[in-house]
Design a protein around this motif. Structure first.
Motif, PDB file in Angstrom:
ATOM      1  N   ALA A  31       0.865  -1.184   0.000  1.00 38.43           N
ATOM      2  CA  ALA A  31       0.000   0.000   0.000  1.00 38.43           C
ATOM      3  C   ALA A  31       0.901   1.232   0.000  1.00 38.43           C
ATOM      4  O   ALA A  31       1.911   1.275   0.706  1.00 38.43           O
ATOM      5  N   ALA A  32       0.508   2.231  -0.770  1.00 38.95           N
ATOM      6  CA  ALA A  32       1.345   3.422  -0.931  1.00 38.95           C
ATOM      7  C   ALA A  32       1.231   4.399   0.234  1.00 38.95           C
ATOM      8  O   ALA A  32       2.116   5.217   0.450  1.00 38.95           O
ATOM      9  N   SER A  33       0.129   4.308   1.007  1.00 40.82           N
ATOM     10  CA  SER A  33      -0.064   5.253   2.106  1.00 40.82           C
ATOM     11  C   SER A  33      -0.709   4.540   3.289  1.00 40.82           C
ATOM     12  O   SER A  33      -1.229   3.434   3.157  1.00 40.82           O
ATOM     13  N   SER A  34      -0.689   5.223   4.427  1.00 41.18           N
ATOM     14  CA  SER A  34      -1.292   4.652   5.636  1.00 41.18           C
ATOM     15  C   SER A  34      -2.776   4.375   5.433  1.00 41.18           C
ATOM     16  O   SER A  34      -3.279   3.300   5.790  1.00 41.18           O
ATOM     17  N   ALA A  35      -3.488   5.339   4.861  1.00 40.12           N
ATOM     18  CA  ALA A  35      -4.931   5.167   4.633  1.00 40.12           C
ATOM     19  C   ALA A  35      -5.196   3.996   3.700  1.00 40.12           C
ATOM     20  O   ALA A  35      -6.098   3.180   3.943  1.00 40.12           O
ATOM     21  N   ALA A  36      -4.390   3.893   2.643  1.00 45.31           N
ATOM     22  CA  ALA A  36      -4.567   2.781   1.700  1.00 45.31           C
ATOM     23  C   ALA A  36      -4.264   1.447   2.374  1.00 45.31           C
ATOM     24  O   ALA A  36      -4.916   0.433   2.105  1.00 45.31           O
ATOM     25  N   GLY A  37      -3.277   1.441   3.279  1.00 42.78           N
ATOM     26  CA  GLY A  37      -2.939   0.215   4.006  1.00 42.78           C
ATOM     27  C   GLY A  37      -4.072  -0.256   4.897  1.00 42.78           C
ATOM     28  O   GLY A  37      -4.391  -1.451   4.929  1.00 42.78           O
ATOM     29  N   ILE A  38      -4.701   0.682   5.602  1.00 41.02           N
ATOM     30  CA  ILE A  38      -5.836   0.332   6.472  1.00 41.02           C
ATOM     31  C   ILE A  38      -6.978  -0.248   5.643  1.00 41.02           C
ATOM     32  O   ILE A  38      -7.587  -1.255   6.002  1.00 41.02           O
TER      33      ILE A  38
END
Length: 202
Positions: free
Chosen positions: A35-42
């Motif tokens: 995932a490229a970002s924290s939000a995308a990872g969540i």
């Protein structure tokens, strides 16, 4: 039994470190998601819950914010990839461990493997317990039939009125059904002994 593979989610990782670490982990049968970002990872973790997550961060605030959001929905451990935080700061942020970029991809892979292997072991143990329960249910269900047959044949013999040939036949059937029941009990005992042995992960 369906084979499961441990999975790691890398979040906001530098491309070069990600490529090298992912290659090493994939060689060991680990599935890798990115995932490229924290939000995308969540969001990605909601659809594909991983067994561990590694997040690249620059500050403790970032680490705390991610770990707080992560642990609201996920049980998997978070490892931090950072040169900015000491191990004690990483633990205080809610992470299970941290890896310094200077350590290189081999160290990174070695640090995350125990978390993934533990998850894999837990999944295998849960699957084995489920399989054992299924077997015990089936065996106990199968055990009812010969026991009912023995009870009915015994009742017939007790009631009397059977010819000598019928009584002898009933006795033979009772012995045969008792042997079936004994075989099922022996297999249940084997399962019980196997389940009581300590597990030896390797």
């Amino acid at each position: 039994m369906e084979e499961t593979y441990p999975e790691i989610l890398f979040v906001s990782m530098p491309a070069e470190a990600l490529r090298a670490a992912a290659s090493l982990l994939q060689q060991k049968g680990i599935r890798v998601r990115v995932a490229a970002s924290s939000a995308a990872g969540i969001e990605l973790a909601k659809r594909f819950p991983p067994d561990a997550c590694m997040l690249a961060v620059e500050t403790q605030e970032e680490a705390v914010a991610f770990c707080d959001s992560w642990h609201k929905q996920e049980q998997a451990p978070v490892l931090l990839y950072t040169a900015a935080l000491a191990p004690a700061d990483a633990l205080a942020a809610g992470a299970a461990d941290c890896v310094c970029p200077q350590d290189g991809p081999a160290v990174l892979a070695a640090r995350v493997l125990p978390y993934l292997e533990a998850a894999s072991f837990r999944a295998a143990a849960a699957a084995a317990a489920k399989e054992r329960d299924r077997f015990c249910y089936a065996a106990s269900h199968d055990l009812k039939a010969p026991m009912q047959d023995i009870a009915q044949l015994g009742a017939l013999l007790e009631k009397g009125g059977l010819s000598a040939a019928d009584a002898a036949q009933a006795q033979k059937l009772m012995i045969a059904r008792a042997q079936v029941a004994a075989g099922l009990v022996a297999r249940l005992l084997e399962v019980s002994r196997a389940c009581s042995r300590p597990l030896a992960p390797a």
